[in-house]
Design a protein around this motif. Structure first.
Motif, PDB file in Angstrom:
ATOM      1  N   VAL A 232      53.464  39.266  47.114  1.00 29.66           N
ATOM      2  CA  VAL A 232      54.083  40.520  46.673  1.00 29.66           C
ATOM      3  C   VAL A 232      55.571  40.474  46.984  1.00 29.66           C
ATOM      4  CG1 VAL A 232      54.166  43.012  46.994  1.00 29.66           C
ATOM      5  CG2 VAL A 232      51.958  41.828  46.959  1.00 29.66           C
ATOM      6  N   GLY A 233      56.385  40.627  45.938  1.00 28.57           N
ATOM      7  CA  GLY A 233      57.824  40.571  46.122  1.00 28.57           C
ATOM      8  C   GLY A 233      58.420  41.924  46.478  1.00 28.57           C
ATOM      9  N   GLU A 234      59.633  41.888  46.984  1.00 27.25           N
ATOM     10  CA  GLU A 234      60.305  43.136  47.355  1.00 27.25           C
ATOM     11  C   GLU A 234      60.696  43.964  46.133  1.00 27.25           C
ATOM     12  OE1 GLU A 234      63.597  42.159  49.782  1.00 27.25           O
ATOM     13  OE2 GLU A 234      62.386  41.380  51.446  1.00 27.25           O
ATOM     14  N   GLY A 235      60.905  43.273  44.991  1.00 25.49           N
ATOM     15  CA  GLY A 235      61.318  43.996  43.795  1.00 25.49           C
ATOM     16  C   GLY A 235      60.245  44.925  43.262  1.00 25.49           C
ATOM     17  N   GLN A 236      58.988  44.622  43.461  1.00 18.14           N
ATOM     18  CA  GLN A 236      57.890  45.467  43.017  1.00 18.14           C
ATOM     19  C   GLN A 236      56.804  45.466  44.089  1.00 18.14           C
ATOM     20  OE1 GLN A 236      56.828  47.710  40.084  1.00 18.14           O
ATOM     21  NE2 GLN A 236      55.875  48.021  42.070  1.00 18.14           N
ATOM     22  N   PRO A 237      56.903  46.345  45.082  1.00 17.18           N
ATOM     23  CA  PRO A 237      55.864  46.394  46.123  1.00 17.18           C
ATOM     24  C   PRO A 237      54.537  46.855  45.520  1.00 17.18           C
ATOM     25  CG  PRO A 237      57.376  48.241  46.350  1.00 17.18           C
ATOM     26  CD  PRO A 237      57.958  47.340  45.304  1.00 17.18           C
ATOM     27  N   VAL A 238      53.489  46.072  45.755  1.00 11.42           N
ATOM     28  CA  VAL A 238      52.152  46.374  45.248  1.00 11.42           C
ATOM     29  C   VAL A 238      51.175  46.311  46.422  1.00 11.42           C
ATOM     30  CG1 VAL A 238      50.303  45.724  43.659  1.00 11.42           C
ATOM     31  CG2 VAL A 238      52.705  45.359  43.007  1.00 11.42           C
ATOM     32  N   ALA A 239      50.382  47.338  46.573  1.00 12.59           N
ATOM     33  CA  ALA A 239      49.347  47.329  47.604  1.00 12.59           C
ATOM     34  C   ALA A 239      48.136  46.562  47.092  1.00 12.59           C
ATOM     35  CB  ALA A 239      48.954  48.756  47.978  1.00 12.59           C
ATOM     36  N   ILE A 240      47.610  45.675  47.918  1.00  8.32           N
ATOM     37  CA  ILE A 240      46.386  44.938  47.574  1.00  8.32           C
ATOM     38  C   ILE A 240      45.332  45.314  48.618  1.00  8.32           C
ATOM     39  CG2 ILE A 240      45.335  42.677  47.181  1.00  8.32           C
ATOM     40  CD1 ILE A 240      48.123  41.579  46.613  1.00  8.32           C
ATOM     41  N   LYS A 241      44.290  45.994  48.164  1.00  5.07           N
ATOM     42  CA  LYS A 241      43.266  46.484  49.091  1.00  5.07           C
ATOM     43  C   LYS A 241      41.897  45.900  48.738  1.00  5.07           C
ATOM     44  CE  LYS A 241      45.601  50.902  49.981  1.00  5.07           C
ATOM     45  NZ  LYS A 241      45.467  52.391  49.965  1.00  5.07           N
ATOM     46  N   ALA A 242      41.043  45.795  49.754  1.00  7.55           N
ATOM     47  CA  ALA A 242      39.687  45.281  49.556  1.00  7.55           C
ATOM     48  C   ALA A 242      38.677  46.275  50.104  1.00  7.55           C
ATOM     49  CB  ALA A 242      39.518  43.932  50.251  1.00  7.55           C
ATOM     50  N   MET A 243      37.614  46.510  49.351  1.00 12.55           N
ATOM     51  CA  MET A 243      36.478  47.329  49.789  1.00 12.55           C
ATOM     52  C   MET A 243      35.221  46.529  49.474  1.00 12.55           C
ATOM     53  SD  MET A 243      37.599  51.085  48.317  1.00 12.55           S
ATOM     54  CE  MET A 243      36.076  51.818  48.912  1.00 12.55           C
ATOM     55  N   ALA A 244      34.438  46.203  50.506  1.00  6.16           N
ATOM     56  CA  ALA A 244      33.286  45.330  50.287  1.00  6.16           C
ATOM     57  C   ALA A 244      32.119  45.737  51.177  1.00  6.16           C
ATOM     58  CB  ALA A 244      33.659  43.874  50.555  1.00  6.16           C
ATOM     59  N   ASP A 245      30.918  45.568  50.633  1.00 10.36           N
ATOM     60  CA  ASP A 245      29.717  45.727  51.452  1.00 10.36           C
ATOM     61  C   ASP A 245      29.672  44.614  52.489  1.00 10.36           C
ATOM     62  OD1 ASP A 245      28.916  47.894  49.959  1.00 10.36           O
ATOM     63  OD2 ASP A 245      27.555  46.750  48.670  1.00 10.36           O
ATOM     64  N   VAL A 246      29.100  44.934  53.631  1.00 11.86           N
ATOM     65  CA  VAL A 246      28.938  43.934  54.679  1.00 11.86           C
ATOM     66  C   VAL A 246      27.741  43.049  54.342  1.00 11.86           C
ATOM     67  CG1 VAL A 246      28.445  43.547  57.122  1.00 11.86           C
ATOM     68  CG2 VAL A 246      29.952  45.428  56.434  1.00 11.86           C
ATOM     69  N   GLY A 247      27.929  41.744  54.421  1.00 11.12           N
ATOM     70  CA  GLY A 247      26.839  40.818  54.134  1.00 11.12           C
ATOM     71  C   GLY A 247      27.304  39.383  54.250  1.00 11.12           C
ATOM     72  N   ALA A 291      19.746  40.165  45.872  1.00  8.68           N
ATOM     73  CA  ALA A 291      20.350  38.895  45.449  1.00  8.68           C
ATOM     74  C   ALA A 291      21.463  39.101  44.431  1.00  8.68           C
ATOM     75  CB  ALA A 291      19.280  37.974  44.873  1.00  8.68           C
ATOM     76  N   ASP A 292      21.631  40.328  43.933  1.00  7.26           N
ATOM     77  CA  ASP A 292      22.659  40.621  42.932  1.00  7.26           C
ATOM     78  C   ASP A 292      23.948  41.075  43.606  1.00  7.26           C
ATOM     79  OD1 ASP A 292      20.773  40.032  41.041  1.00  7.26           O
ATOM     80  OD2 ASP A 292      20.184  42.121  40.735  1.00  7.26           O
ATOM     81  N   TRP A 293      25.046  40.920  42.893  1.00  2.00           N
ATOM     82  CA  TRP A 293      26.338  41.363  43.424  1.00  2.00           C
ATOM     83  C   TRP A 293      27.299  41.627  42.268  1.00  2.00           C
ATOM     84  CZ3 TRP A 293      29.966  37.980  41.653  1.00  2.00           C
ATOM     85  CH2 TRP A 293      29.554  36.661  41.423  1.00  2.00           C
ATOM     86  N   LYS A 294      28.347  42.362  42.603  1.00  2.75           N
ATOM     87  CA  LYS A 294      29.371  42.658  41.603  1.00  2.75           C
ATOM     88  C   LYS A 294      30.742  42.633  42.266  1.00  2.75           C
ATOM     89  CE  LYS A 294      30.659  45.897  37.929  1.00  2.75           C
ATOM     90  NZ  LYS A 294      30.244  47.093  37.168  1.00  2.75           N
ATOM     91  N   LEU A 295      31.627  41.827  41.705  1.00  2.00           N
ATOM     92  CA  LEU A 295      33.013  41.721  42.163  1.00  2.00           C
ATOM     93  C   LEU A 295      33.916  42.333  41.102  1.00  2.00           C
ATOM     94  CD1 LEU A 295      35.219  40.467  44.083  1.00  2.00           C
ATOM     95  CD2 LEU A 295      35.119  38.451  42.587  1.00  2.00           C
ATOM     96  N   VAL A 296      34.785  43.250  41.504  1.00  2.00           N
ATOM     97  CA  VAL A 296      35.694  43.919  40.571  1.00  2.00           C
ATOM     98  C   VAL A 296      37.118  43.833  41.113  1.00  2.00           C
ATOM     99  CG1 VAL A 296      36.313  46.079  39.414  1.00  2.00           C
ATOM    100  CG2 VAL A 296      33.895  45.528  39.836  1.00  2.00           C
ATOM    101  N   THR A 346      29.907  39.983  37.418  1.00  2.00           N
ATOM    102  CA  THR A 346      28.622  40.558  37.836  1.00  2.00           C
ATOM    103  C   THR A 346      27.509  39.541  37.741  1.00  2.00           C
ATOM    104  OG1 THR A 346      29.363  42.674  36.922  1.00  2.00           O
ATOM    105  CG2 THR A 346      27.030  42.471  37.489  1.00  2.00           C
ATOM    106  N   ARG A 347      26.729  39.471  38.802  1.00  2.00           N
ATOM    107  CA  ARG A 347      25.485  38.691  38.768  1.00  2.00           C
ATOM    108  C   ARG A 347      24.332  39.668  38.554  1.00  2.00           C
ATOM    109  NH1 ARG A 347      23.103  33.781  41.728  1.00  2.00           N
ATOM    110  NH2 ARG A 347      20.884  34.263  41.736  1.00  2.00           N
ATOM    111  N   ALA A 348      23.602  39.540  37.418  1.00  2.00           N
ATOM    112  CA  ALA A 348      22.482  40.407  37.040  1.00  2.00           C
ATOM    113  C   ALA A 348      22.977  41.813  36.725  1.00  2.00           C
ATOM    114  CB  ALA A 348      21.402  40.432  38.111  1.00  2.00           C
ATOM    115  N   THR A 349      22.046  42.748  36.501  1.00  2.00           N
ATOM    116  CA  THR A 349      22.389  44.129  36.179  1.00  2.00           C
ATOM    117  C   THR A 349      22.764  44.857  37.448  1.00  2.00           C
ATOM    118  OG1 THR A 349      20.824  44.087  34.351  1.00  2.00           O
ATOM    119  CG2 THR A 349      21.588  46.247  35.105  1.00  2.00           C
ATOM    120  N   PHE A 350      23.885  45.529  37.419  1.00  2.00           N
ATOM    121  CA  PHE A 350      24.394  46.159  38.637  1.00  2.00           C
ATOM    122  C   PHE A 350      25.080  47.480  38.279  1.00  2.00           C
ATOM    123  CE2 PHE A 350      26.709  46.877  42.472  1.00  2.00           C
ATOM    124  CZ  PHE A 350      26.030  46.196  43.465  1.00  2.00           C
ATOM    125  N   THR A 351      24.706  48.551  38.963  1.00  2.00           N
ATOM    126  CA  THR A 351      25.362  49.852  38.792  1.00  2.00           C
ATOM    127  C   THR A 351      26.346  50.055  39.938  1.00  2.00           C
ATOM    128  OG1 THR A 351      23.397  50.763  37.738  1.00  2.00           O
ATOM    129  CG2 THR A 351      25.043  52.330  38.584  1.00  2.00           C
TER     130      THR A 351
END
Length: 358
Positions: A232-247, A291-296, A346-351
């Motif tokens: 992330v450069g100083e010219g355009q500060p961008v926040a990068i955040k992660a939210m994940a299930d524990v596993g 066994a299913d998961w979803k990364l966004v 997405t692995r398999a059907t995931f809501t």
């Protein structure tokens, strides 16, 4: 004339019959530790007969294998109504049967005040068990030795990989500074970013102190933090955040997920915020359902701009993401709007339960 039922003769015969029915070797001793009776299993086990056993003191039987000071002390304690003997181990060479490991259990027989002291002494042959235990210990020791060797080799390999990636990244930067073509310089900078992302993934896996499994929540949080600090450069500060299930996920899966996240974050940083945006955000979410998961990976950038569409449809990063997703048995979906771009793997059907950057 036959003795009446219950006479001392009948009781003695009954007692001996009971003793002979016991499968483990068995002795009855008096207060001076002389053999009053022995089970047939004792004679069979130690290959002796009644003449060699009956009336003899325990400590002179055979070749004196039971003449052990510690055993004498324990049997004396039984005479004094102290603790019984449980599992006293003896490893000796016995005449006729060789070297054996025996466990001894001893108890004083309850008696009336005017009756003589009697001690019951049982023998358990655990030679085969001890051999198996020693073999298992040797196998475990050998396995631990091999594990330590593998760990040393793994650490050496990781160290070499890290050094090689740093060298490659440095060479790419030197080449980028040396070339005159702006397009070539741009490609070299892209290559440098990807090498650094691979290095970040490798460094985190090395720090997790585990070869087979990685805790995905902490892994993605640290990865996003590293990407934010390095890209992330100083010219355009961008926040990068992660939210994940524990596993826990396999290390190979973690590597692929890390590279997918890195590619998508790089694309977002390059294309989503062409102009300054106060609340610029790239959000990484990861959800698990058995066994299913979803990364966004989503952003609140320009979304439908032509350059964004081009990056999403056919860029190198997109090609890499699709290839990695295929390896993981997952599908890639890209949604663009005025509120930003969202890429789902997405692995398999995931809501989904997680929020998006927009």
């Amino acid at each position: 004339m036959t003795d009446p039922v219950g006479s001392p003769t009948d009781m003695t015969i009954l007692a001996q019959a009971i003793v002979n029915s016991i499968p483990e070797p068995f002795l009855m001793l008096d207060a001076r530790f002389r053999v009053l009776a022995a089970s047939q299993s004792f004679y069979d086990k130690f290959q002796v007969d009644a003449a060699q056993t009956h009336g003899c003191e325990l400590f002179v039987l055979g070749n004196g294998q039971w003449n052990i000071p510690a055993l004498r002390i324990l049997l004396d304690r039984i005479i004094l109504d102290r603790a019984p003997v449980d599992g006293f181990e003896v490893e000796q060479d016995f005449p006729g049967i060789g070297r054996r490991t025996m466990l001894l259990d001893a108890r004083k027989v309850p008696r009336a005040p005017d009756e003589d002291i009697r001690i019951l002494l049982a023998f358990r042959d655990v030679t085969a068990r001890r051999v198996i235990e020693k073999e298992k210990e040797a196998i475990l020791e050998q396995s631990e030795h091999l594990r330590r060797q593998q760990q040393v080799l793994l650490e050496e390999m990781q160290h070499r990989v890290a050094n090689s990636l740093q060298i490659i990244a440095s060479i790419l930067l030197l080449k980028a500074r040396a070339v005159s073509s702006e397009e070539t310089r741009h490609h070299l900078h892209d290559a440098h970013q990807r090498v650094m992302s691979v290095a970040a993934v490798q460094q985190h896996l090395h720090a997790t102190d585990g070869v087979d499994k990685v805790e995905v929540s902490a892994y993605l949080a640290k990865l996003c933090s590293g990407l934010a600090s390095s890209m992330v450069g100083e010219g355009q500060p961008v926040a990068i955040k992660a939210m994940a299930d524990v596993g826990m996920v396999p290390s190979a899966t973690a590597v692929s997920l890390g590279l997918i996240v890195t590619e998508l974050v790089i694309n977002a940083l390059k294309y989503a915020f062409p102009v300054l945006k106060a609340d610029a955000l790239v959000l990484v979410t990861y959800e698990i359902d058995a066994a299913d998961w979803k990364l966004v990976v989503s952003d609140n950038g320009v979304g439908k701009s032509e350059i964004e569409k081009a990056a999403a449809d056919g860029g190198l990063g997109t090609t890499i993401v699709k290839a990695l997703a295929t390896q993981l048995g997952a599908q890639v979906e890209v949604l663009a709007s005025e509120d930003g771009l969202t890429t789902s793997v997405t692995r398999a059907t995931f809501t989904s339960r997680m929020p998006q950057a927009a």
